[in-house]
Scaffold this motif. Structure first.
Motif, PDB file in Angstrom:
ATOM      1  N   LEU A   1       2.311   1.323   5.785  1.00 23.98           N
ATOM      2  CA  LEU A   1       2.208   1.110   7.233  1.00 23.98           C
ATOM      3  C   LEU A   1       1.481  -0.179   7.582  1.00 23.98           C
ATOM      4  O   LEU A   1       1.556  -0.639   8.724  1.00 23.98           O
ATOM      5  CB  LEU A   1       1.488   2.300   7.883  1.00 23.98           C
ATOM      6  CG  LEU A   1       2.161   3.656   7.710  1.00 23.98           C
ATOM      7  CD1 LEU A   1       1.307   4.750   8.348  1.00 23.98           C
ATOM      8  CD2 LEU A   1       3.556   3.646   8.313  1.00 23.98           C
ATOM      9  N   ASP A   2       0.763  -0.746   6.621  1.00 22.48           N
ATOM     10  CA  ASP A   2       0.027  -1.982   6.875  1.00 22.48           C
ATOM     11  C   ASP A   2       0.858  -3.233   6.608  1.00 22.48           C
ATOM     12  O   ASP A   2       0.371  -4.349   6.800  1.00 22.48           O
ATOM     13  CB  ASP A   2      -1.235  -2.032   6.002  1.00 22.48           C
ATOM     14  CG  ASP A   2      -2.235  -0.963   6.406  1.00 22.48           C
ATOM     15  OD1 ASP A   2      -2.278  -0.623   7.600  1.00 22.48           O
ATOM     16  OD2 ASP A   2      -2.961  -0.461   5.518  1.00 22.48           O
TER      17      ASP A   2
ATOM     18  N   THR B   1       0.396   5.496   2.759  1.00 22.88           N
ATOM     19  CA  THR B   1      -0.085   4.893   4.003  1.00 22.88           C
ATOM     20  C   THR B   1      -0.223   3.379   3.916  1.00 22.88           C
ATOM     21  O   THR B   1      -0.225   2.700   4.941  1.00 22.88           O
ATOM     22  CB  THR B   1      -1.451   5.497   4.393  1.00 22.88           C
ATOM     23  OG1 THR B   1      -2.362   5.334   3.290  1.00 22.88           O
ATOM     24  CG2 THR B   1      -1.309   6.982   4.704  1.00 22.88           C
TER      25      THR B   1
ATOM     26  N   ARG C   1       6.117  -1.226  15.355  1.00 17.68           N
ATOM     27  CA  ARG C   1       5.194  -0.105  15.489  1.00 17.68           C
ATOM     28  C   ARG C   1       5.784   1.029  16.318  1.00 17.68           C
ATOM     29  O   ARG C   1       5.622   2.212  15.988  1.00 17.68           O
ATOM     30  CB  ARG C   1       3.890  -0.593  16.131  1.00 17.68           C
ATOM     31  CG  ARG C   1       2.831   0.487  16.330  1.00 17.68           C
ATOM     32  CD  ARG C   1       2.406   1.087  15.010  1.00 17.68           C
ATOM     33  NE  ARG C   1       1.434   2.146  15.188  1.00 17.68           N
ATOM     34  CZ  ARG C   1       1.079   2.993  14.233  1.00 17.68           C
ATOM     35  NH1 ARG C   1       1.614   2.905  13.025  1.00 17.68           N
ATOM     36  NH2 ARG C   1       0.184   3.935  14.463  1.00 17.68           N
TER      37      ARG C   1
ATOM     38  N   GLN D   1       7.783   8.851  12.859  1.00 18.04           N
ATOM     39  CA  GLN D   1       6.774   9.807  12.407  1.00 18.04           C
ATOM     40  C   GLN D   1       6.778  11.063  13.269  1.00 18.04           C
ATOM     41  O   GLN D   1       6.643  12.189  12.756  1.00 18.04           O
ATOM     42  CB  GLN D   1       5.391   9.150  12.436  1.00 18.04           C
ATOM     43  CG  GLN D   1       5.201   8.102  11.357  1.00 18.04           C
ATOM     44  CD  GLN D   1       3.883   7.380  11.477  1.00 18.04           C
ATOM     45  OE1 GLN D   1       3.424   7.072  12.592  1.00 18.04           O
ATOM     46  NE2 GLN D   1       3.248   7.089  10.363  1.00 18.04           N
TER      47      GLN D   1
ATOM     48  N   LEU E   1       9.166   6.552   5.185  1.00 13.32           N
ATOM     49  CA  LEU E   1       8.202   7.368   5.929  1.00 13.32           C
ATOM     50  C   LEU E   1       8.266   8.826   5.490  1.00 13.32           C
ATOM     51  O   LEU E   1       7.239   9.504   5.418  1.00 13.32           O
ATOM     52  CB  LEU E   1       8.472   7.253   7.432  1.00 13.32           C
ATOM     53  CG  LEU E   1       8.197   5.875   8.043  1.00 13.32           C
ATOM     54  CD1 LEU E   1       8.573   5.862   9.528  1.00 13.32           C
ATOM     55  CD2 LEU E   1       6.731   5.489   7.875  1.00 13.32           C
TER      56      LEU E   1
ATOM     57  N   GLY F   1       8.108   4.866  -0.382  1.00 12.44           N
ATOM     58  CA  GLY F   1       7.174   5.529   0.520  1.00 12.44           C
ATOM     59  C   GLY F   1       6.276   6.521  -0.204  1.00 12.44           C
ATOM     60  O   GLY F   1       5.080   6.634   0.092  1.00 12.44           O
TER      61      GLY F   1
ATOM     62  N   LEU G   1      13.686   2.684   8.174  1.00 14.01           N
ATOM     63  CA  LEU G   1      12.321   3.181   8.068  1.00 14.01           C
ATOM     64  C   LEU G   1      12.210   4.602   7.515  1.00 14.01           C
ATOM     65  O   LEU G   1      11.292   4.914   6.759  1.00 14.01           O
ATOM     66  CB  LEU G   1      11.652   3.171   9.453  1.00 14.01           C
ATOM     67  CG  LEU G   1      11.305   1.831  10.081  1.00 14.01           C
ATOM     68  CD1 LEU G   1      10.901   2.032  11.535  1.00 14.01           C
ATOM     69  CD2 LEU G   1      10.181   1.170   9.312  1.00 14.01           C
TER      70      LEU G   1
ATOM     71  N   VAL H   1       8.106   3.032  14.244  1.00 13.69           N
ATOM     72  CA  VAL H   1       7.358   3.809  13.244  1.00 13.69           C
ATOM     73  C   VAL H   1       6.789   5.070  13.874  1.00 13.69           C
ATOM     74  O   VAL H   1       6.894   6.166  13.317  1.00 13.69           O
ATOM     75  CB  VAL H   1       6.232   2.957  12.622  1.00 13.69           C
ATOM     76  CG1 VAL H   1       5.332   3.819  11.743  1.00 13.69           C
ATOM     77  CG2 VAL H   1       6.821   1.810  11.811  1.00 13.69           C
TER      78      VAL H   1
ATOM     79  N   SER I   1       6.441   9.023   2.224  1.00 12.81           N
ATOM     80  CA  SER I   1       4.990   8.983   2.405  1.00 12.81           C
ATOM     81  C   SER I   1       4.445  10.275   2.985  1.00 12.81           C
ATOM     82  O   SER I   1       3.262  10.577   2.836  1.00 12.81           O
ATOM     83  CB  SER I   1       4.599   7.801   3.306  1.00 12.81           C
ATOM     84  OG  SER I   1       5.072   8.005   4.631  1.00 12.81           O
TER      85      SER I   1
ATOM     86  N   MET J   1       6.300  -3.153   9.121  1.00 12.89           N
ATOM     87  CA  MET J   1       5.945  -1.920   9.807  1.00 12.89           C
ATOM     88  C   MET J   1       5.129  -2.197  11.072  1.00 12.89           C
ATOM     89  O   MET J   1       5.332  -1.569  12.111  1.00 12.89           O
ATOM     90  CB  MET J   1       5.149  -0.996   8.872  1.00 12.89           C
ATOM     91  CG  MET J   1       5.950  -0.453   7.705  1.00 12.89           C
ATOM     92  SD  MET J   1       7.273   0.642   8.234  1.00 12.89           S
ATOM     93  CE  MET J   1       7.889   1.214   6.636  1.00 12.89           C
ATOM     94  N   ARG J   2       4.204  -3.141  10.997  1.00 10.49           N
ATOM     95  CA  ARG J   2       3.398  -3.477  12.172  1.00 10.49           C
ATOM     96  C   ARG J   2       4.256  -4.072  13.276  1.00 10.49           C
ATOM     97  O   ARG J   2       4.026  -3.829  14.461  1.00 10.49           O
ATOM     98  CB  ARG J   2       2.280  -4.456  11.790  1.00 10.49           C
ATOM     99  CG  ARG J   2       1.197  -3.852  10.902  1.00 10.49           C
ATOM    100  CD  ARG J   2      -0.050  -4.727  10.912  1.00 10.49           C
ATOM    101  NE  ARG J   2       0.257  -6.104  10.521  1.00 10.49           N
ATOM    102  CZ  ARG J   2       0.198  -6.546   9.272  1.00 10.49           C
ATOM    103  NH1 ARG J   2      -0.145  -5.729   8.288  1.00 10.49           N
ATOM    104  NH2 ARG J   2       0.481  -7.818   8.987  1.00 10.49           N
TER     105      ARG J   2
END
Length: 226
Positions: free
Chosen positions: A87-88, A84, A96, A103, A130, A79, A126, A99, A133, A92-93
């Motif tokens: 996250l793509d 970032t 969501r 966060q 995270l 992370g 996760l 996530v 990051s 991760m998508r």
């Protein structure tokens, strides 16, 4: 899932079982394997096997704690390095809602979120990345990573250990047939609980996606206004 893993390790040499459990616990956050196989399943079964004298409980605890802390540390570094861009990714998508929840937890609780996230399967996979990051200093992360890892391993491994002992005791008192029947009912209850939990998580993700779609539509409408 417990039965499947138990069947997988049945008949394997102890050294290979230790390695398999440690690998699954490590990979949960380090490789995001927790999306597919929650790590507590492995250590619960390990605890059951220890109650049957197939594994050493102290050694199992030490290996599981080291694997949990090391795996989360690798997840943190991933992370921190990719930030970032992480996250793509498809994983991760796909999750969501989780996530967003993670966060939000990091914003509100900081390093404590590492400990809290340890006890929810998807958050456990996760959270380290995270947190990395978010640029939280590694020493702070490590403190709560160790505390959470030790607490988590002790809770689920000893839970499996005492459950295994209780099963053997029940089998001696009431007969193995009745004990097996009780175990089947317990597993069925866990499956029902897991299905309901999965449906609830899917509903939460759908809700988040709907909110994002609505916000996107509102922004598009505002941009088209003269």
């Amino acid at each position: 899932m417990l039965e499947n893993f138990n069947a997988l390790v049945d008949g394997l040499p102890p050294a290979l079982i230790y390695l398999l459990i440690a690998a699954l616990v490590f990979a949960e956050a380090a490789l995001f394997f927790g999306f597919l196989f929650p790590g507590e399943t492995a250590i619960v079964v390990g605890g059951v096997l220890a109650s049957q004298d197939k594994l050493s409980l102290p050694l199992l605890l030490v290996l599981s704690i080291v694997a949990a802390v090391a795996g989360d540390s690798v997840g943190y570094e991933i992370g921190r390095k990719y930030g970032t861009r992480l996250l793509d990714t498809r994983a991760m998508r796909k999750h969501r809602a989780k996530v967003v929840k993670a966060q939000d937890l990091i914003r509100r609780r900081g390093a404590v979120a590492v400990f809290i996230g340890r006890f929810t399967a998807l958050l456990r996979a996760l959270m380290p990345a995270l947190v990395g990051s978010s640029k939280l200093p590694y020493p702070k992360f490590l403190v709560f990573n160790v505390i959470g890892g030790v607490t988590w391993v002790l809770t689920f491994t000893l839970g499996g250990y005492f459950a295994g002992e209780a099963f053997d005791h029940a089998a001696k008192l009431a007969g193995r047939g009745l004990a097996v029947g009780i175990a089947v009912l317990a597993v069925a209850a866990l499956i029902v609980w897991g299905v309901r939990k999965h449906r609830r998580e899917n509903a939460e993700e759908a809700e988040v996606e709907a909110e994002e779609a609505a916000e996107g539509a509102d922004r598009s409408l505002e941009q088209t206004r003269p």
